[in-house]
Enzyme design. Structure first.
Site, PDB file in Angstrom:
ATOM      1  N   TRP A  22       1.063  -1.153  -0.155  1.00  0.00           N
ATOM      2  CA  TRP A  22      -0.292   0.435   0.026  1.00  0.00           C
ATOM      3  C   TRP A  22       0.904   1.042   0.154  1.00  0.00           C
ATOM      4  O   TRP A  22       0.824   2.081  -0.750  1.00  0.00           O
ATOM      5  CB  TRP A  22      -0.768  -0.763   1.413  1.00  0.00           C
ATOM      6  CG  TRP A  22      -1.794  -1.307   1.482  1.00  0.00           C
ATOM      7  CD1 TRP A  22      -2.171  -2.269   2.532  1.00  0.00           C
ATOM      8  CD2 TRP A  22      -2.779  -1.367   0.007  1.00  0.00           C
ATOM      9  NE1 TRP A  22      -3.107  -2.893   1.867  1.00  0.00           N
ATOM     10  CE2 TRP A  22      -3.492  -2.856   0.674  1.00  0.00           C
ATOM     11  CE3 TRP A  22      -3.000  -1.116  -1.097  1.00  0.00           C
ATOM     12  CZ2 TRP A  22      -4.030  -3.495  -0.022  1.00  0.00           C
ATOM     13  CZ3 TRP A  22      -3.600  -2.136  -2.072  1.00  0.00           C
ATOM     14  CH2 TRP A  22      -4.433  -3.342  -1.712  1.00  0.00           C
ATOM     15  N   ASP A  61      -1.671   6.805   6.450  1.00  0.00           N
ATOM     16  CA  ASP A  61      -3.200   5.825   6.285  1.00  0.00           C
ATOM     17  C   ASP A  61      -3.333   4.581   7.337  1.00  0.00           C
ATOM     18  O   ASP A  61      -2.624   4.050   7.607  1.00  0.00           O
ATOM     19  CB  ASP A  61      -2.732   5.014   5.043  1.00  0.00           C
ATOM     20  CG  ASP A  61      -3.536   4.152   3.943  1.00  0.00           C
ATOM     21  OD1 ASP A  61      -4.402   3.308   5.193  1.00  0.00           O
ATOM     22  OD2 ASP A  61      -3.456   2.874   3.253  1.00  0.00           O
ATOM     23  N   LYS A  72     -12.494  -1.748   6.517  1.00  0.00           N
ATOM     24  CA  LYS A  72     -11.361  -3.377   7.492  1.00  0.00           C
ATOM     25  C   LYS A  72     -11.717  -2.574   8.617  1.00  0.00           C
ATOM     26  O   LYS A  72     -12.310  -3.729   9.852  1.00  0.00           O
ATOM     27  CB  LYS A  72      -9.694  -2.767   7.114  1.00  0.00           C
ATOM     28  CG  LYS A  72      -9.263  -2.232   6.345  1.00  0.00           C
ATOM     29  CD  LYS A  72      -9.541  -3.141   5.249  1.00  0.00           C
ATOM     30  CE  LYS A  72      -8.613  -3.782   3.905  1.00  0.00           C
ATOM     31  NZ  LYS A  72      -7.954  -2.664   4.091  1.00  0.00           N
TER      32      LYS A  72
HETATM   33  C1  LIG Z   1      -7.208  -2.129   2.128  1.00  0.00           C
HETATM   34  C2  LIG Z   1      -5.882  -0.847   2.081  1.00  0.00           C
HETATM   35  C3  LIG Z   1      -6.208  -0.289   0.995  1.00  0.00           C
HETATM   36  C4  LIG Z   1      -6.846  -0.401  -0.579  1.00  0.00           C
HETATM   37  O1  LIG Z   1      -7.767   0.278  -0.140  1.00  0.00           O
HETATM   38  P1  LIG Z   1      -9.216   0.201  -0.814  1.00  0.00           P
HETATM   39  O2  LIG Z   1     -10.051   0.833   0.137  1.00  0.00           O
HETATM   40  O3  LIG Z   1      -9.385  -1.006  -1.488  1.00  0.00           O
HETATM   41  O4  LIG Z   1      -8.854   1.104  -2.463  1.00  0.00           O
HETATM   42  C5  LIG Z   1      -5.465   0.288   1.136  1.00  0.00           C
HETATM   43  N1  LIG Z   1      -3.813   0.851   2.778  1.00  0.00           N
HETATM   44  C6  LIG Z   1      -4.115  -0.323   3.093  1.00  0.00           C
HETATM   45  C7  LIG Z   1      -3.224   0.224   4.637  1.00  0.00           C
HETATM   46  C8  LIG Z   1      -5.437  -1.278   3.001  1.00  0.00           C
HETATM   47  O5  LIG Z   1      -5.287  -1.397   4.350  1.00  0.00           O
END
Ligand SMILES: *Cc1c(COP(=O)(O)O)cnc(C)c1O
Length: 359
Positions: free
Chosen positions: A101, A171, A195
């Site tokens: 990511w 993030d 999540k």
């Molecule tokens: C799942 C995830 C993403 C991607 O997210 P999307 O909503 O599918 O674009 C980005 N960063 C982290 C840390 C994630 O767990």
């Protein structure tokens, strides 16, 4: 009805209470005679839902008044672009590469500016958080970017880099509201909901006021934080139903005692699993112990066939989505806020039995 223990990395489990309430309100929300799915986003009923959800995020995360809370769409991936499009001034940013990511975010940011990879843990399949030395930081960067919890590899920062006046961007897609965070240490935080806080479709952005309004004139309207901040996330139709369910999750979390209480439970849950892994002769964790995530726990045996057998038998026993990410192999148990402690206890019992039976 039979519910299983779902260890998916995302979309993942929601609290049963939340699903039941959503079910009960499905056909008639609060006496409106409509489902939240059928409601105008300009209606009084929806306005109350989104305002309450924002207030609950502010309460749960103790967000200072000089930050905006936005409900956006496009998931984490859209934030990979929105962050540079809005935060670049001179076009320089520092990124720490701790997984897929972070790598994707850095690659996106390279489209509009210069990205300095401060450090990377790619050499060991991202199984640790690299030591960060301030001498490697660019003191004139427009922002400094981290992935706080690395969903795929199961690592997390336990101390944050001191970036001085450079805004720290994180993030927090896979650890939002799972542990206490001091929002004032960040310039911007964002998380896709799927999540830890709700259904896919809504992305929460928490952004300090002074970072809003710096996008260049050619930035697409929908990718400009300023537009969404001015219109209080109602510039266009927001993902109404996802916001509503996330709102129910916030109420659930408040009732449970808030984020500090949730963190204690998460530490206990993760502790049960890590303790077992540290003592098992068959299974082992893949991450450097001090960098272990509370949310995502990758583990392996030394035999691919045995891994496959484990995943198959676990699935049959009601422990689903335990197969690891293809880049790590083995297994991964994602134990987000909504995973009850019994789910982890029962998984460990199952693992003990599997180890005993397959010696
Ligand atoms: C799942 C995830 C993403 C991607 O997210 P999307 O909503 O599918 O674009 C980005 N960063 C982290 C840390 C994630 O767990």
């Amino acid at each position: 009805m039979s519910r299983v223990y779902n260890f998916s990395a995302g979309p993942s489990m929601l609290p049963l209470e939340v699903l039941e309430q959503a079910r009960d309100e499905m056909l008639d929300y609060g006496g409106t005679g409509t489902s939240v799915m059928e409601m105008s986003h300009r209606s009084k009923a929806f306005d109350d839902i989104i305002k309450q959800a924002e207030q609950d995020i502010r309460d749960l995360m103790a967000i200072p008044d000089n930050y905006k809370v936005l409900f956006l769409q496009g998931g984490g991936h859209t934030q990979f672009a929105m962050v540079p499009l809005n935060l670049y001034k001179t076009g320089h940013a520092d990124y720490v590469k701790t997984g897929q990511w972070a790598k994707k975010a850095a690659e996106e940011a390279k489209k509009w500016g210069e990205v300095n990879i401060v450090a990377s843990s790619e050499d060991k399949t991202y199984s640790y958080i690299p030591k960060l030395d301030k001498s490697m930081f660019n003191p004139n960067a427009d922002y400094f970017y981290i992935t706080y919890n690395n969903t795929i590899y199961g690592t997390r920062y336990t101390t944050l880099p001191d970036t001085g006046n450079v805004p720290l961007v994180a993030d927090i897609s896979s650890n939002i509201m799972s542990e206490v965070m001091d929002v004032s240490k960040f310039g911007l935080l964002y998380a896709g909901a799927q999540k830890n806080v709700g259904p896919a479709g809504v992305t929460i952005v928490i952004i300090r006021d002074d970072l809003i309004g710096n996008a260049k004139a050619d930035c697409p309207t929908m990718l400009d934080y300023k537009i969404h901040a001015e219109k209080e996330s109602l510039y266009n139709t927001p993902p109404c139903y996802s916001i509503y369910v996330a709102g129910l999750v916030f109420k659930w979390l408040k009732k449970l005692g808030g984020v500090a209480e949730m963190q204690k439970i998460n530490e206990e849950k993760a502790g049960i699993l890590y303790d077992f892994l540290d003592n098992s002769m068959m299974f082992r964790g893949t991450v450097t112990p001090q960098d272990r995530s509370l949310m995502n726990v990758p583990f392996v045996t030394d035999d691919d066939d045995l891994n496959a057998k484990f995943v198959k038998e676990a699935t049959a026993a009601g422990f689903i989505n335990l197969k690891g990410h293809r880049t790590v192999g083995g297994m991964r148990a994602s134990i987000y806020n909504a995973m009850p402690i019994e789910g982890v206890q029962k998984l460990v019992e199952f693992m003990k039995k599997f180890e005993h039976d397959n010696k």
